[in-house]
Design a protein around this motif. Structure first.
Motif, PDB file in Angstrom:
ATOM      1  N   MET A 173       5.803   4.518  -7.355  1.00 44.54           N
ATOM      2  CA  MET A 173       4.777   3.471  -7.275  1.00 44.54           C
ATOM      3  C   MET A 173       5.393   2.171  -6.768  1.00 44.54           C
ATOM      4  SD  MET A 173       2.862   4.329 -10.823  1.00 44.54           S
ATOM      5  CE  MET A 173       1.197   3.765 -10.625  1.00 44.54           C
ATOM      6  N   LEU A 174       6.576   1.872  -7.223  1.00 43.79           N
ATOM      7  CA  LEU A 174       7.250   0.655  -6.770  1.00 43.79           C
ATOM      8  C   LEU A 174       7.654   0.754  -5.299  1.00 43.79           C
ATOM      9  CD1 LEU A 174       9.469  -0.035  -9.908  1.00 43.79           C
ATOM     10  CD2 LEU A 174       7.330  -1.150  -9.275  1.00 43.79           C
ATOM     11  N   ALA A 175       7.872   1.980  -4.824  1.00 46.65           N
ATOM     12  CA  ALA A 175       8.257   2.168  -3.426  1.00 46.65           C
ATOM     13  C   ALA A 175       7.109   1.881  -2.467  1.00 46.65           C
ATOM     14  CB  ALA A 175       8.772   3.583  -3.211  1.00 46.65           C
ATOM     15  N   PHE A 213       2.001  -2.433   1.071  1.00 44.63           N
ATOM     16  CA  PHE A 213       1.091  -3.537   0.800  1.00 44.63           C
ATOM     17  C   PHE A 213       1.535  -4.816   1.510  1.00 44.63           C
ATOM     18  CE2 PHE A 213       0.252  -0.633  -2.759  1.00 44.63           C
ATOM     19  CZ  PHE A 213      -1.101  -0.439  -2.540  1.00 44.63           C
ATOM     20  N   TYR A 214       2.838  -4.986   1.715  1.00 43.81           N
ATOM     21  CA  TYR A 214       3.315  -6.120   2.522  1.00 43.81           C
ATOM     22  C   TYR A 214       2.866  -5.968   3.973  1.00 43.81           C
ATOM     23  CZ  TYR A 214       6.346  -7.290  -1.430  1.00 43.81           C
ATOM     24  OH  TYR A 214       6.827  -7.618  -2.670  1.00 43.81           O
ATOM     25  N   VAL A 215       2.913  -4.744   4.473  1.00 42.31           N
ATOM     26  CA  VAL A 215       2.431  -4.487   5.832  1.00 42.31           C
ATOM     27  C   VAL A 215       0.930  -4.742   5.916  1.00 42.31           C
ATOM     28  CG1 VAL A 215       2.089  -2.669   7.570  1.00 42.31           C
ATOM     29  CG2 VAL A 215       4.288  -2.897   6.415  1.00 42.31           C
ATOM     30  N   VAL A 216       0.179  -4.349   4.893  1.00 46.99           N
ATOM     31  CA  VAL A 216      -1.267  -4.593   4.872  1.00 46.99           C
ATOM     32  C   VAL A 216      -1.547  -6.092   4.924  1.00 46.99           C
ATOM     33  CG1 VAL A 216      -3.348  -4.433   3.444  1.00 46.99           C
ATOM     34  CG2 VAL A 216      -1.894  -2.440   3.728  1.00 46.99           C
ATOM     35  N   ILE A 217      -0.807  -6.868   4.135  1.00 51.53           N
ATOM     36  CA  ILE A 217      -0.999  -8.323   4.139  1.00 51.53           C
ATOM     37  C   ILE A 217      -0.695  -8.895   5.514  1.00 51.53           C
ATOM     38  CG2 ILE A 217      -0.085 -10.480   3.205  1.00 51.53           C
ATOM     39  CD1 ILE A 217       0.295  -8.952   0.533  1.00 51.53           C
ATOM     40  N   THR A 266      -3.659   1.775   6.488  1.00 50.96           N
ATOM     41  CA  THR A 266      -2.431   1.579   5.716  1.00 50.96           C
ATOM     42  C   THR A 266      -2.744   1.349   4.248  1.00 50.96           C
ATOM     43  OG1 THR A 266      -1.416   0.622   7.688  1.00 50.96           O
ATOM     44  CG2 THR A 266      -0.288   0.259   5.609  1.00 50.96           C
ATOM     45  N   ALA A 267      -3.799   0.604   3.967  1.00 45.59           N
ATOM     46  CA  ALA A 267      -4.183   0.360   2.575  1.00 45.59           C
ATOM     47  C   ALA A 267      -4.625   1.650   1.887  1.00 45.59           C
ATOM     48  CB  ALA A 267      -5.295  -0.686   2.509  1.00 45.59           C
ATOM     49  N   TRP A 268      -5.354   2.518   2.601  1.00 46.91           N
ATOM     50  CA  TRP A 268      -5.751   3.814   2.028  1.00 46.91           C
ATOM     51  C   TRP A 268      -4.534   4.660   1.720  1.00 46.91           C
ATOM     52  CZ3 TRP A 268     -10.004   6.109   0.162  1.00 46.91           C
ATOM     53  CH2 TRP A 268     -11.222   5.488   0.379  1.00 46.91           C
ATOM     54  N   LEU A 269      -3.588   4.716   2.659  1.00 41.57           N
ATOM     55  CA  LEU A 269      -2.376   5.495   2.437  1.00 41.57           C
ATOM     56  C   LEU A 269      -1.586   4.944   1.255  1.00 41.57           C
ATOM     57  CD1 LEU A 269      -0.365   7.693   3.378  1.00 41.57           C
ATOM     58  CD2 LEU A 269       0.665   5.942   4.822  1.00 41.57           C
ATOM     59  N   ALA A 270      -1.424   3.625   1.213  1.00 39.37           N
ATOM     60  CA  ALA A 270      -0.656   3.005   0.131  1.00 39.37           C
ATOM     61  C   ALA A 270      -1.328   3.218  -1.216  1.00 39.37           C
ATOM     62  CB  ALA A 270      -0.482   1.515   0.415  1.00 39.37           C
ATOM     63  N   TYR A 326       9.561   8.402   3.098  1.00 47.93           N
ATOM     64  CA  TYR A 326       9.391   9.245   4.292  1.00 47.93           C
ATOM     65  C   TYR A 326       8.160   8.839   5.073  1.00 47.93           C
ATOM     66  CZ  TYR A 326       8.738  13.348   7.193  1.00 47.93           C
ATOM     67  OH  TYR A 326       8.551  14.176   8.251  1.00 47.93           O
ATOM     68  N   CYS A 327       7.057   8.553   4.399  1.00 49.84           N
ATOM     69  CA  CYS A 327       5.832   8.167   5.098  1.00 49.84           C
ATOM     70  C   CYS A 327       5.962   6.814   5.775  1.00 49.84           C
ATOM     71  CB  CYS A 327       4.645   8.146   4.126  1.00 49.84           C
ATOM     72  SG  CYS A 327       4.136   9.767   3.567  1.00 49.84           S
ATOM     73  N   PHE A 328       6.843   5.973   5.278  1.00 52.61           N
ATOM     74  CA  PHE A 328       7.019   4.632   5.855  1.00 52.61           C
ATOM     75  C   PHE A 328       7.950   4.660   7.054  1.00 52.61           C
ATOM     76  CE2 PHE A 328       8.414   0.183   5.954  1.00 52.61           C
ATOM     77  CZ  PHE A 328       7.180  -0.433   5.880  1.00 52.61           C
TER      78      PHE A 328
END
Length: 157
Positions: free
Chosen positions: A63-65, A70-74, A125-129, A152-154
């Motif tokens: 979860m922390l990973a 979320f930084y990319v979403v912002i 990205t928000a849906w994936l996160a 891996y997804c990132f």
């Protein structure tokens, strides 16, 4: 007339027959679903838990990973808003941005495209996160080893 538009010059039939048939087929399918739903007996609603199971949940490493997502979403939201400002400003001042000839570097169509595409990107990205964040909370799997999935997804980013 309609047959000629489809390239069949000598055909005497119209395509309305297919439209009527599709509406009748759709109504029949809806009636079948209603009949099936009315004849099947479902179990009652489950009882809600006395306390929220996610209230005292501790964040796992996986979860922390997901923070980086979320930084990319912002960043994408801020970039979309910025491109929206530029795109909206073109309506006021034409091809310049407060006197700067921005239209020569970034045409209106490109800024509008970037603005709309960034919306698609940040929503995806928000849906994936969110999926990667909430999955350990609702699953019974070992949550300590799932951080590599987020990493891996990132990687393609």
């Amino acid at each position: 007339m309609a047959a000629r538009a489809a390239g069949r010059q000598y055909a005497d039939y119209r395509y309305r027959h297919w439209s009527i048939a599709s509406v009748i087929l759709m109504l029949g399918a809806i009636a079948a679903m209603i009949f099936f739903h009315s004849t099947s007996h479902e179990a009652g609603d489950p009882r809600p838990p006395k306390a929220d199971p996610l209230f005292n949940f501790k964040a796992t490493p996986s979860m922390l990973a997901t923070r980086k997502y979320f930084y990319v979403v912002i960043a994408l939201i801020l970039a979309q808003v910025g491109m929206g400002v530029v795109t909206a400003h073109y309506a006021v001042e034409g091809t310049s941005f407060f006197g700067i000839p921005l239209g020569e570097i970034l045409p209106f169509t490109v800024s509008r495209t970037i603005h709309t595409q960034f919306a698609v990107l940040w929503i995806a990205t928000a849906w994936l996160a969110t999926g990667l964040y909430i999955a350990p909370a609702i699953s019974a799997a070992n949550q300590n080893t799932n951080a590599w999935v987020s990493m891996y997804c990132f990687m393609p980013c």
